[in-house]
Structures are given as structure tokens and as C-alpha cells.
Design an enzyme around this catalytic site. Sequence first.
Site, PDB file in Angstrom:
ATOM      1  N   THR A  11       0.813  -1.225   0.000  1.00  0.00           N
ATOM      2  CA  THR A  11       0.000   0.000   0.000  1.00  0.00           C
ATOM      3  C   THR A  11       0.848   1.278   0.000  1.00  0.00           C
ATOM      4  N   GLY A  12       2.161   1.130   0.061  1.00  0.00           N
ATOM      5  CA  GLY A  12       3.041   2.305   0.079  1.00  0.00           C
ATOM      6  C   GLY A  12       3.379   2.810  -1.315  1.00  0.00           C
ATOM      7  N   ASP A  14       6.288   2.759  -3.046  1.00  0.00           N
ATOM      8  CA  ASP A  14       7.018   1.816  -3.892  1.00  0.00           C
ATOM      9  C   ASP A  14       6.174   0.577  -4.183  1.00  0.00           C
ATOM     10  N   ASP A  66       1.283  -8.583   8.580  1.00  0.00           N
ATOM     11  CA  ASP A  66       2.126  -7.606   9.268  1.00  0.00           C
ATOM     12  C   ASP A  66       3.488  -8.258   9.485  1.00  0.00           C
ATOM     13  N   ALA A  90       7.835  -1.174   5.983  1.00  0.00           N
ATOM     14  CA  ALA A  90       8.661  -0.528   7.011  1.00  0.00           C
ATOM     15  C   ALA A  90       7.923   0.659   7.602  1.00  0.00           C
ATOM     16  N   GLN A  91       8.241   0.957   8.847  1.00  0.00           N
ATOM     17  CA  GLN A  91       7.930   2.268   9.406  1.00  0.00           C
ATOM     18  C   GLN A  91       9.019   3.133   8.786  1.00  0.00           C
ATOM     19  N   THR A 134      18.523   1.262   2.881  1.00  0.00           N
ATOM     20  CA  THR A 134      18.423   2.712   2.734  1.00  0.00           C
ATOM     21  C   THR A 134      19.753   3.449   2.905  1.00  0.00           C
ATOM     22  N   GLU A 136      20.003   5.997   4.552  1.00  0.00           N
ATOM     23  CA  GLU A 136      20.048   6.455   5.955  1.00  0.00           C
ATOM     24  C   GLU A 136      21.085   5.660   6.743  1.00  0.00           C
ATOM     25  N   TYR A 157      15.591   4.558  12.895  1.00  0.00           N
ATOM     26  CA  TYR A 157      15.226   3.981  11.584  1.00  0.00           C
ATOM     27  C   TYR A 157      16.474   3.427  10.884  1.00  0.00           C
ATOM     28  N   LYS A 161      17.182  -0.477  10.015  1.00  0.00           N
ATOM     29  CA  LYS A 161      17.388  -0.876   8.617  1.00  0.00           C
ATOM     30  C   LYS A 161      18.752  -1.536   8.437  1.00  0.00           C
ATOM     31  N   HIS A 187      13.718   8.498  -2.934  1.00  0.00           N
ATOM     32  CA  HIS A 187      13.004   8.520  -4.221  1.00  0.00           C
ATOM     33  C   HIS A 187      11.551   8.880  -3.973  1.00  0.00           C
ATOM     34  N   ARG A 192       4.084   9.928  -3.222  1.00  0.00           N
ATOM     35  CA  ARG A 192       4.884   9.983  -2.006  1.00  0.00           C
ATOM     36  C   ARG A 192       3.995  10.311  -0.807  1.00  0.00           C
TER      37      ARG A 192
HETATM   38  P1  NAP Z   1       5.960   3.974   2.460  1.00  0.00           P
HETATM   39  O1  NAP Z   1       5.214   4.713   1.399  1.00  0.00           O
HETATM   40  O2  NAP Z   1       6.012   4.520   3.836  1.00  0.00           O
HETATM   41  O3  NAP Z   1       5.358   2.494   2.506  1.00  0.00           O
HETATM   42  C1  NAP Z   1       5.670   1.604   3.547  1.00  0.00           C
HETATM   43  C2  NAP Z   1       4.756   0.409   3.431  1.00  0.00           C
HETATM   44  O4  NAP Z   1       5.063  -0.496   4.522  1.00  0.00           O
HETATM   45  C3  NAP Z   1       3.264   0.753   3.557  1.00  0.00           C
HETATM   46  O5  NAP Z   1       2.554  -0.110   2.710  1.00  0.00           O
HETATM   47  C4  NAP Z   1       2.974   0.399   5.008  1.00  0.00           C
HETATM   48  O6  NAP Z   1       1.627   0.072   5.236  1.00  0.00           O
HETATM   49  C5  NAP Z   1       3.831  -0.835   5.162  1.00  0.00           C
HETATM   50  N1  NAP Z   1       4.103  -1.209   6.548  1.00  0.00           N
HETATM   51  C6  NAP Z   1       4.539  -0.417   7.552  1.00  0.00           C
HETATM   52  N2  NAP Z   1       4.688  -1.147   8.679  1.00  0.00           N
HETATM   53  C7  NAP Z   1       4.323  -2.416   8.374  1.00  0.00           C
HETATM   54  C8  NAP Z   1       4.235  -3.619   9.104  1.00  0.00           C
HETATM   55  N3  NAP Z   1       4.550  -3.675  10.386  1.00  0.00           N
HETATM   56  N4  NAP Z   1       3.824  -4.741   8.453  1.00  0.00           N
HETATM   57  C9  NAP Z   1       3.476  -4.707   7.158  1.00  0.00           C
HETATM   58  N5  NAP Z   1       3.519  -3.579   6.408  1.00  0.00           N
HETATM   59  C10 NAP Z   1       3.943  -2.452   7.016  1.00  0.00           C
HETATM   60  O7  NAP Z   1       7.478   3.729   2.011  1.00  0.00           O
HETATM   61  P2  NAP Z   1       8.096   3.716   0.536  1.00  0.00           P
HETATM   62  O8  NAP Z   1       8.614   5.061   0.252  1.00  0.00           O
HETATM   63  O9  NAP Z   1       7.176   3.029  -0.386  1.00  0.00           O
HETATM   64  O10 NAP Z   1       9.376   2.807   0.795  1.00  0.00           O
HETATM   65  C11 NAP Z   1       9.341   1.399   0.591  1.00  0.00           C
HETATM   66  C12 NAP Z   1      10.500   0.760   1.337  1.00  0.00           C
HETATM   67  O11 NAP Z   1      11.727   1.301   0.857  1.00  0.00           O
HETATM   68  C13 NAP Z   1      10.496   0.988   2.840  1.00  0.00           C
HETATM   69  O12 NAP Z   1      11.007  -0.162   3.447  1.00  0.00           O
HETATM   70  C14 NAP Z   1      11.464   2.147   3.029  1.00  0.00           C
HETATM   71  O13 NAP Z   1      12.035   2.105   4.315  1.00  0.00           O
HETATM   72  C15 NAP Z   1      12.466   1.842   1.945  1.00  0.00           C
HETATM   73  N6  NAP Z   1      13.170   3.009   1.420  1.00  0.00           N
HETATM   74  C16 NAP Z   1      12.447   4.038   0.873  1.00  0.00           C
HETATM   75  C17 NAP Z   1      13.121   5.125   0.350  1.00  0.00           C
HETATM   76  C18 NAP Z   1      12.380   6.293  -0.250  1.00  0.00           C
HETATM   77  O14 NAP Z   1      13.014   7.348  -0.453  1.00  0.00           O
HETATM   78  N7  NAP Z   1      11.116   6.162  -0.595  1.00  0.00           N
HETATM   79  C19 NAP Z   1      14.526   5.157   0.379  1.00  0.00           C
HETATM   80  C20 NAP Z   1      15.206   4.096   0.957  1.00  0.00           C
HETATM   81  C21 NAP Z   1      14.516   3.019   1.451  1.00  0.00           C
HETATM   82  P3  NAP Z   1       0.510   1.203   5.582  1.00  0.00           P
HETATM   83  O15 NAP Z   1       0.089   1.741   4.243  1.00  0.00           O
HETATM   84  O16 NAP Z   1      -0.511   0.408   6.275  1.00  0.00           O
HETATM   85  O17 NAP Z   1       1.187   2.227   6.438  1.00  0.00           O
HETATM   86  N1  GDD Z   2       9.804  15.070   6.499  1.00  0.00           N
HETATM   87  C1  GDD Z   2      10.281  16.311   6.608  1.00  0.00           C
HETATM   88  N2  GDD Z   2       9.434  17.330   6.944  1.00  0.00           N
HETATM   89  N3  GDD Z   2      11.583  16.527   6.366  1.00  0.00           N
HETATM   90  C2  GDD Z   2      12.045  17.801   6.451  1.00  0.00           C
HETATM   91  C3  GDD Z   2      11.222  18.860   6.778  1.00  0.00           C
HETATM   92  C4  GDD Z   2       9.850  18.620   7.052  1.00  0.00           C
HETATM   93  O1  GDD Z   2       9.076  19.512   7.356  1.00  0.00           O
HETATM   94  N4  GDD Z   2      11.966  19.988   6.762  1.00  0.00           N
HETATM   95  C5  GDD Z   2      13.204  19.638   6.429  1.00  0.00           C
HETATM   96  N5  GDD Z   2      13.268  18.304   6.243  1.00  0.00           N
HETATM   97  C6  GDD Z   2      14.472  17.549   5.923  1.00  0.00           C
HETATM   98  C7  GDD Z   2      14.740  16.370   6.832  1.00  0.00           C
HETATM   99  O2  GDD Z   2      15.310  16.805   8.057  1.00  0.00           O
HETATM  100  C8  GDD Z   2      15.679  15.555   5.951  1.00  0.00           C
HETATM  101  O3  GDD Z   2      16.988  16.025   6.097  1.00  0.00           O
HETATM  102  C9  GDD Z   2      15.194  15.856   4.536  1.00  0.00           C
HETATM  103  O4  GDD Z   2      14.334  16.994   4.641  1.00  0.00           O
HETATM  104  C10 GDD Z   2      14.418  14.728   3.899  1.00  0.00           C
HETATM  105  O5  GDD Z   2      13.410  14.330   4.791  1.00  0.00           O
HETATM  106  P1  GDD Z   2      12.320  13.215   4.379  1.00  0.00           P
HETATM  107  O6  GDD Z   2      11.650  13.599   3.131  1.00  0.00           O
HETATM  108  O7  GDD Z   2      11.497  12.956   5.585  1.00  0.00           O
HETATM  109  O8  GDD Z   2      13.236  11.967   4.000  1.00  0.00           O
HETATM  110  P2  GDD Z   2      14.444  11.278   4.774  1.00  0.00           P
HETATM  111  O9  GDD Z   2      15.688  11.576   4.006  1.00  0.00           O
HETATM  112  O10 GDD Z   2      14.435  11.566   6.215  1.00  0.00           O
HETATM  113  O11 GDD Z   2      14.050   9.746   4.625  1.00  0.00           O
HETATM  114  C11 GDD Z   2      13.593   9.239   3.382  1.00  0.00           C
HETATM  115  O12 GDD Z   2      14.673   8.770   2.623  1.00  0.00           O
HETATM  116  C12 GDD Z   2      15.387   7.683   3.206  1.00  0.00           C
HETATM  117  C13 GDD Z   2      16.545   7.341   2.260  1.00  0.00           C
HETATM  118  O13 GDD Z   2      17.583   8.233   2.434  1.00  0.00           O
HETATM  119  C14 GDD Z   2      12.570   8.150   3.690  1.00  0.00           C
HETATM  120  O14 GDD Z   2      11.948   7.745   2.494  1.00  0.00           O
HETATM  121  C15 GDD Z   2      13.256   6.931   4.293  1.00  0.00           C
HETATM  122  O15 GDD Z   2      12.315   5.864   4.386  1.00  0.00           O
HETATM  123  C16 GDD Z   2      14.413   6.529   3.377  1.00  0.00           C
HETATM  124  O16 GDD Z   2      15.072   5.395   3.880  1.00  0.00           O
END
Ligand code: NAP
Ligand code: GDD
Length: 345
Positions: A11-12, A14, A66, A90-91, A134, A136, A157, A161, A187, A192
Site C-alpha cells: 500500500t506504500g 514503492d 504484518d 517498514a515504518q 536505505t 540512511e 530507523y 534498517k 526517491h 509519495r
Molecule cells: P511507504 O510509502 O512509507 O510504505 C511503507 C509500506 O510499509 C506501507 O505499505 C505500510 O503500510 C507498510 N508497513 C509499515 N509497517 C508495516 C508492518 N509492520 N507490516 C506490514 N507492512 C507495514 O514507504 P516507501 O517510500 O514506499 O518505501 C518502501 C520501502 O523502501 C520501505 O522499506 C522504506 O524504508 C524503503 N526506502 C524508501 C526510500 C524512499 O526514499 N522512498 C529510500 C530508501 C529506502 P501502511 O500503508 O498500512 O502504512
Molecule cells: N519530512 C520532513 N518534513 N523533512 C524535512 C522537513 C519537514 O518539514 N523539513 C526539512 N526536512 C528535511 C529532513 O530533516 C531531511 O533532512 C530531509 O528533509 C528529507 O526528509 P524526508 O523527506 O522525511 O526523507 P528522509 O531523508 O528523512 O528519509 C527518506 O529517505 C530515506 C533514504 O535516504 C525516507 O523515504 C526513508 O524511508 C528513506 O530510507
Amino acid sequence: MKKIALVTGITGQDGYYLAEFLLSKNYIVHGIKRRASTINNYRIDGLYKKYYEKAKVKSFFLHYGDVTDSLNISQLITKINPDEIYNLAAQSHVKVSFETPEYTANADGLGVLRILESIKRHKKKKIKFYQASTSEMFGESKPPQTESTYFAPKSPYGAAKLYGHWITKIYRESYGIFACSGILFNHESPLRGETFVTKKIVMSAVKYYRKKNEILEIGNLNAVRDWGHAKDYVKNMWLMLQKKFPQDYVISTNKSYTVKEFIEKTYKFLGINIIWKGKKDKEIGLDKKNNKIIVRVNKKYFRPNEVEILRGNSKKAKKELKWKPTISLNQLVKEMIEYELKLQN
Ligand code: NAP
Ligand code: GDD
């Protein structure tokens, strides 16, 4: 024979792009979704209608589950008997992980172990496993970050991870499981989540453009991120599982920008130029045309510990997987804005 994929986190953001990609490649896709008090399927509704409700031959199935529930995970893997598992669950919010560190460790760290254990015990088939790791995890390590960069996470987080990343490597090396991790840099997409910075900025900019009375409340303006498009990144997930041997890859655009630059780009796209005034938590952004405050730093969005700079180098993926990002940051911003303009019509 059609391949069967099991996707957690369906449901997220990706989850949607990966399901769409796999379905277009003729896979049977099973997704695991959590039960919530309100229905949160909006991203995948269209796919579900097309490939389940209206399909003569159904190829998209949803299951409650879950990753914190071992029994549920092992039963689903036994029943579905997939060829490939993509663990996207993931959370995923870094700031929230400071408030829910134990849950984050359970879902993002131990959740991976639960899946790997089920794969290890599964006798019917050798299952391939993809873990969404990630950037991170690099935390305070200097850019450009690659597969050999030292891991130094700065958030619960990132630490959770890193456990998931490392246990994936350990199961690969100890039990010969085809298990690998994509080290994904940020990404984004129109889908998003609303509390991530890019989506938050775009939503606020469009609100201001439409109604002229919106202020973007923001945290650290100076953080630097390497932002790509989710559509490019999910393709890479699949490519990694088609390789002969499992390996980990950094997935990034190799370009980075500050949060402030992302804000400027977004507003400029809507014809709004920003003038910055003040410093640190007193910084504000004014609309050049009318001097109205349209951006304001709010300490509430600062993190207890911040990863200042992320910029990857995905040359290994380019060489070995023939993968490179195809969507530029400008195209991404444009797509996100156009989507938002339609939504807020
Ligand atoms: P997202 O939009 O937050 O989606 C996370 C998904 O995980 C949602 O479907 C959520 O369900 C589900 N989930 C959370 N806790 C769960 C649990 N305990 N059991 C089963 N499902 C659970 O994240 P995303 O951006 O698509 O990212 C996908 C994955 O890539 C994540 O693991 C994230 O950490 C990793 N990642 C993302 C990025 C990025 O920039 N997007 C970068 C690096 C890594 P609900 O809809 O119910 O909340
Ligand atoms: N969310 C958020 N909200 N971030 C903010 C804000 C705000 O109001 N203002 C500034 N930021 C800054 C954060 O402090 C961070 O440095 C940057 O914007 C990006 O924040 P997010 O978009 O929340 O992403 P992230 O980099 O913390 O984490 C995302 O990318 C990771 C990969 O590097 C998430 O998708 C993670 O799940 C993923 O692993």
C-alpha cells in the site's frame, strides 16, 4: 508458467510502482497489507480493479498481514509459494522513528529476519529475496556513498534498517539464500507520503498558488538529499533478482540538492520567486511579488540527530545491471506539481 511475487508494503509508494511494474511483466502479484481502521488502499485501488475485480484471469491478490507477526508471515509464504519476495514494509519515516524506536526496530529490523527465516524453512522452492535498504544507514559517512562506504546511522530507523541489511547478507552467506539489498537513496513521486519533505513542499506550494494564504512550515533547510523517481528505483529491484548471483547495490541519481533548493525549484515552477530572510530557526521565505511570508522554519520539524548530506554513486548498478535513472529532478518536480494541481482543482 507465470512467476509469482510476494510484495510486503504493497500500500506504500514503492508498493504501487513495483506492483504495476511486475503486473506489466505478467507476474502474479500477492501483496501484504495491514488492517487499518480506515481503508488505505488508495494507491493500489486502480490496479486491484484492473487485475482482480475486472480481470478474467486474476493476477493481483491482497492478504492481510504484518511483518511483526511471524506466524502470519510464515503462513503466507507457505501458502503463496512465491518465486520472489520484495520486502518493502517498514515504518519508513526517520523523524517518527525517534518517537517509536522499539516498533521501528521490530518492523524494519526483525521483520526482515522473520521473512528470511520463513524462506530458509520453505522446502517447495528456492525463493529469491529483495530487501529495501536505505542510504540512511550511511548516516554521518561522507558522500559520495557507495557499496563500500562505512555505515554510521544516526536514527533508530537507520539502525533498524542496518540490522535488516546485515541479516540479509548473513542469511545469504550462511544458508545460500538468494537474498540481496538495494541501498536506496531518497526517491519520490506524486504518490509519495504526505509527511515526506518533497510531497509536503509540493502540496504547500500548490495551495499557495491556488489560494494565496498558505505558509509552508519547514525544518532543516540545509539538509542535502539525492532525490530520484520511485518508478526508476522499483525497476532496479526487479533487475537485482534477475541476476545469476545475489549482490547489494547502491541506487541513486548521484546528484544532490538542499531542501531549500527543492523549495525554490517547486515554487519557481509555479511562477513564484522566493526571497530568503533571517537565519537558522528564524529563517523565512517571502514571495518576491508581494512580500508575503510563504515559507517559515519551524523547530518542530528538526530531528534530534540529522543526516546532513546524502549523495550516492550508483556506478556498480550501471555497470552490472545496466541501470540508470531516467527521470530528472526537474521532471519529477513537474510531475508532482501537475498531479497536485489536478488534486487541488
Ligand atoms: P511507504 O510509502 O512509507 O510504505 C511503507 C509500506 O510499509 C506501507 O505499505 C505500510 O503500510 C507498510 N508497513 C509499515 N509497517 C508495516 C508492518 N509492520 N507490516 C506490514 N507492512 C507495514 O514507504 P516507501 O517510500 O514506499 O518505501 C518502501 C520501502 O523502501 C520501505 O522499506 C522504506 O524504508 C524503503 N526506502 C524508501 C526510500 C524512499 O526514499 N522512498 C529510500 C530508501 C529506502 P501502511 O500503508 O498500512 O502504512
Ligand atoms: N519530512 C520532513 N518534513 N523533512 C524535512 C522537513 C519537514 O518539514 N523539513 C526539512 N526536512 C528535511 C529532513 O530533516 C531531511 O533532512 C530531509 O528533509 C528529507 O526528509 P524526508 O523527506 O522525511 O526523507 P528522509 O531523508 O528523512 O528519509 C527518506 O529517505 C530515506 C533514504 O535516504 C525516507 O523515504 C526513508 O524511508 C528513506 O530510507
